[in-house]
Scaffold this motif. Structure first.
Motif, PDB file in Angstrom:
ATOM      1  N   MET A  97      13.394  12.638 -10.041  1.00  0.00           N
ATOM      2  CA  MET A  97      12.869  11.297  -9.810  1.00  0.00           C
ATOM      3  C   MET A  97      11.432  11.376  -9.299  1.00  0.00           C
ATOM      4  O   MET A  97      11.033  12.359  -8.678  1.00  0.00           O
ATOM      5  N   GLN A  98      10.684  10.312  -9.558  1.00  0.00           N
ATOM      6  CA  GLN A  98       9.423  10.092  -8.865  1.00  0.00           C
ATOM      7  C   GLN A  98       9.685   9.073  -7.755  1.00  0.00           C
ATOM      8  O   GLN A  98      10.430   8.121  -7.955  1.00  0.00           O
ATOM      9  N   ARG A  99       9.067   9.289  -6.604  1.00  0.00           N
ATOM     10  CA  ARG A  99       9.278   8.376  -5.478  1.00  0.00           C
ATOM     11  C   ARG A  99       7.956   7.960  -4.872  1.00  0.00           C
ATOM     12  O   ARG A  99       7.032   8.770  -4.725  1.00  0.00           O
ATOM     13  N   VAL A 100       7.869   6.679  -4.510  1.00  0.00           N
ATOM     14  CA  VAL A 100       6.684   6.151  -3.810  1.00  0.00           C
ATOM     15  C   VAL A 100       7.188   5.358  -2.596  1.00  0.00           C
ATOM     16  O   VAL A 100       8.072   4.512  -2.732  1.00  0.00           O
ATOM     17  N   LEU A 101       6.605   5.619  -1.435  1.00  0.00           N
ATOM     18  CA  LEU A 101       6.887   4.871  -0.222  1.00  0.00           C
ATOM     19  C   LEU A 101       5.800   3.811  -0.017  1.00  0.00           C
ATOM     20  O   LEU A 101       4.628   4.066  -0.260  1.00  0.00           O
ATOM     21  N   ILE A 102       6.216   2.624   0.430  1.00  0.00           N
ATOM     22  CA  ILE A 102       5.283   1.516   0.662  1.00  0.00           C
ATOM     23  C   ILE A 102       5.143   1.295   2.162  1.00  0.00           C
ATOM     24  O   ILE A 102       6.137   1.202   2.892  1.00  0.00           O
ATOM     25  N   GLU A 103       3.908   1.211   2.614  1.00  0.00           N
ATOM     26  CA  GLU A 103       3.652   1.034   4.051  1.00  0.00           C
ATOM     27  C   GLU A 103       4.376  -0.189   4.602  1.00  0.00           C
ATOM     28  O   GLU A 103       4.448  -1.229   3.951  1.00  0.00           O
ATOM     29  N   GLY A 104       4.895  -0.034   5.817  1.00  0.00           N
ATOM     30  CA  GLY A 104       5.620  -1.113   6.461  1.00  0.00           C
ATOM     31  C   GLY A 104       4.983  -1.548   7.763  1.00  0.00           C
ATOM     32  O   GLY A 104       3.770  -1.407   7.964  1.00  0.00           O
ATOM     33  N   GLU A 105       5.813  -2.060   8.660  1.00  0.00           N
ATOM     34  CA  GLU A 105       5.370  -2.533   9.964  1.00  0.00           C
ATOM     35  C   GLU A 105       6.340  -2.037  11.033  1.00  0.00           C
ATOM     36  O   GLU A 105       7.447  -1.606  10.717  1.00  0.00           O
ATOM     37  N   LYS A 106       5.911  -2.069  12.271  1.00  0.00           N
ATOM     38  CA  LYS A 106       6.750  -1.602  13.369  1.00  0.00           C
ATOM     39  C   LYS A 106       7.981  -2.501  13.473  1.00  0.00           C
ATOM     40  O   LYS A 106       7.865  -3.724  13.514  1.00  0.00           O
ATOM     41  N   PRO A 107       9.180  -1.926  13.511  1.00  0.00           N
ATOM     42  CA  PRO A 107      10.406  -2.748  13.583  1.00  0.00           C
ATOM     43  C   PRO A 107      10.468  -3.567  14.864  1.00  0.00           C
ATOM     44  O   PRO A 107      10.128  -3.085  15.953  1.00  0.00           O
ATOM     45  N   VAL A 108      10.921  -4.811  14.727  1.00  0.00           N
ATOM     46  CA  VAL A 108      11.137  -5.676  15.898  1.00  0.00           C
ATOM     47  C   VAL A 108      12.475  -6.370  15.750  1.00  0.00           C
ATOM     48  O   VAL A 108      13.036  -6.464  14.659  1.00  0.00           O
ATOM     49  N   TYR A 140       5.392  19.657   0.326  1.00  0.00           N
ATOM     50  CA  TYR A 140       5.813  20.372  -0.880  1.00  0.00           C
ATOM     51  C   TYR A 140       6.382  19.445  -1.942  1.00  0.00           C
ATOM     52  O   TYR A 140       6.491  19.831  -3.107  1.00  0.00           O
ATOM     53  N   LYS A 141       6.731  18.231  -1.555  1.00  0.00           N
ATOM     54  CA  LYS A 141       7.252  17.279  -2.529  1.00  0.00           C
ATOM     55  C   LYS A 141       6.166  16.429  -3.187  1.00  0.00           C
ATOM     56  O   LYS A 141       6.429  15.742  -4.171  1.00  0.00           O
ATOM     57  N   ARG A 142       4.966  16.431  -2.656  1.00  0.00           N
ATOM     58  CA  ARG A 142       3.914  15.572  -3.177  1.00  0.00           C
ATOM     59  C   ARG A 142       3.418  16.084  -4.530  1.00  0.00           C
ATOM     60  O   ARG A 142       3.222  17.283  -4.716  1.00  0.00           O
ATOM     61  N   ASN A 143       3.198  15.138  -5.437  1.00  0.00           N
ATOM     62  CA  ASN A 143       2.603  15.483  -6.723  1.00  0.00           C
ATOM     63  C   ASN A 143       1.145  15.874  -6.505  1.00  0.00           C
ATOM     64  O   ASN A 143       0.398  15.159  -5.840  1.00  0.00           O
ATOM     65  N   THR A 181       0.837  -1.201   0.000  1.00  0.00           N
ATOM     66  CA  THR A 181       0.000   0.000   0.000  1.00  0.00           C
ATOM     67  C   THR A 181       0.871   1.249   0.000  1.00  0.00           C
ATOM     68  O   THR A 181       1.652   1.462   0.943  1.00  0.00           O
ATOM     69  N   PRO A 182       0.787   2.088  -1.044  1.00  0.00           N
ATOM     70  CA  PRO A 182       1.570   3.331  -1.057  1.00  0.00           C
ATOM     71  C   PRO A 182       1.064   4.306   0.011  1.00  0.00           C
ATOM     72  O   PRO A 182      -0.106   4.272   0.401  1.00  0.00           O
ATOM     73  N   ARG A 183       1.976   5.150   0.487  1.00  0.00           N
ATOM     74  CA  ARG A 183       1.570   6.173   1.439  1.00  0.00           C
ATOM     75  C   ARG A 183       2.246   7.490   1.090  1.00  0.00           C
ATOM     76  O   ARG A 183       3.309   7.524   0.471  1.00  0.00           O
ATOM     77  N   THR A 184       1.624   8.583   1.502  1.00  0.00           N
ATOM     78  CA  THR A 184       2.200   9.895   1.231  1.00  0.00           C
ATOM     79  C   THR A 184       3.404  10.126   2.128  1.00  0.00           C
ATOM     80  O   THR A 184       3.482   9.608   3.246  1.00  0.00           O
ATOM     81  N   GLN A 185       4.352  10.898   1.631  1.00  0.00           N
ATOM     82  CA  GLN A 185       5.518  11.227   2.448  1.00  0.00           C
ATOM     83  C   GLN A 185       5.224  12.438   3.323  1.00  0.00           C
ATOM     84  O   GLN A 185       4.246  13.159   3.108  1.00  0.00           O
ATOM     85  N   LEU A 186       6.084  12.662   4.307  1.00  0.00           N
ATOM     86  CA  LEU A 186       5.852  13.731   5.282  1.00  0.00           C
ATOM     87  C   LEU A 186       5.772  15.111   4.646  1.00  0.00           C
ATOM     88  O   LEU A 186       4.810  15.849   4.868  1.00  0.00           O
TER      89      LEU A 186
END
Length: 279
Positions: A268-279, A71-74, A63-68
């Protein structure tokens, strides 16, 4: 079926013969995600794509997610960020480009960092600007056994900006500041798909180890980072326009080499993919 061709290095593979429009099909998505977990870095050559098509391709990995930084978001496709790292003579270069020269992993200042990052080359300088990747499984495995025993179970504080970072980050709005309090993560992270352990470092965001005095914490983080900086853990990608590169933030760091000509566009175009809490 597409062919997975391992790169000559400690991580990375090229996917040859993939029709990008089919990436979301279950069989293709499973192949791509297996390749990412095994090789940590996947390169898919091809033609430049519009942001909507890049987003559709990225969904094969989750699942893609928006970055923080807003101003960088398309504007039309906010899950896709437009990353401009052109070097300008007047000094107006985006600060993100300069900070990206040091090793880092994306989004570690969030409690739930991104699983993976997808970068799609739109405008590439005539020379230079390679992106280098570090296999953090390899870096962990190379540590002496006594060091691995010492750091297993340790936790560390990550923040949007820390005194250890060599360069300051882009300014945040009040809303973005509220969304990014400091967070705590394990110093050694277990990959949720393979079970392998990896150092979880980020020189741009990592502040201190919980429970240690600053001097001891700095010395230990420096020693671990020195191991990760060793070239035997690294692979460099030389960009061609149209390349898609996806890497696993759970077990890699990356950096860009700022050796490309001043004034030549690097976009560049960049997309971040949702992750999980690190363990």
């Amino acid at each position: 079926m597409p062919e997975i061709v391992p790169c000559k290095g400690p991580l990375g593979a090229r996917i040859e013969g993939l029709e990008r429009c089919r990436a979301g099909e279950p069989e293709m998505a499973a192949l791509l995600n297996r390749a990412l977990a095994e090789h940590l870095l996947v390169v898919v050559p091809g033609e430049r794509m519009a942001p909507a098509d890049t987003l559709a391709f990225a969904r094969a990995f989750g699942t893609p997610r928006t970055q923080l930084l807003r101003y960088k978001r398309n504007g039309d496709v906010p899950e896709v960020s437009i990353m401009v790292s052109t070097l300008m003579a007047d000094g107006s270069t985006d600060k993100t480009a300069i900070r990206a020269e040091d090793w880092h992993t994306d989004d570690s200042y969030f409690a739930v960092p991104a699983k993976a990052t997808l970068l799609h080359g739109i405008e590439i300088p005539s020379r230079g600007g390679s992106t280098w990747f570090c296999n953090m499984h390899s870096a962990y495995d190379a540590l002496p056994e006594a060091m691995r025993r010492r750091i297993d179970g340790m936790r560390a504080i990550h923040g949007y900006d820390t005194p250890r970072a060599r360069n300051r980050p882009s300014a945040r709005t009040a809303q973005e500041i509220a969304e990014t309090p400091d967070v705590e993560h394990p110093l050694v992270r277990t990959h949720p798909e393979t079970g392998r352990k990896a150092l979880y470092l980020n020189p741009n965001r990592l502040d201190r180890i919980v429970g240690l005095e600053r001097a001891e914490s700095d010395a230990l983080l420096d020693a671990l980072t020195d191991e990760a900086r060793r070239p035997e853990h690294h692979f460099g990608h030389v960009w061609q326009a149209g390349d898609i590169v996806i890497w696993d933030n759970r077990a890699t760091m990356h950096r860009v080499v700022i050796d490309y000509p001043e004034g030549e566009p690097r976009v560049m175009q960049r997309v971040l993919i949702e992750g999980e809490k690190p363990v």
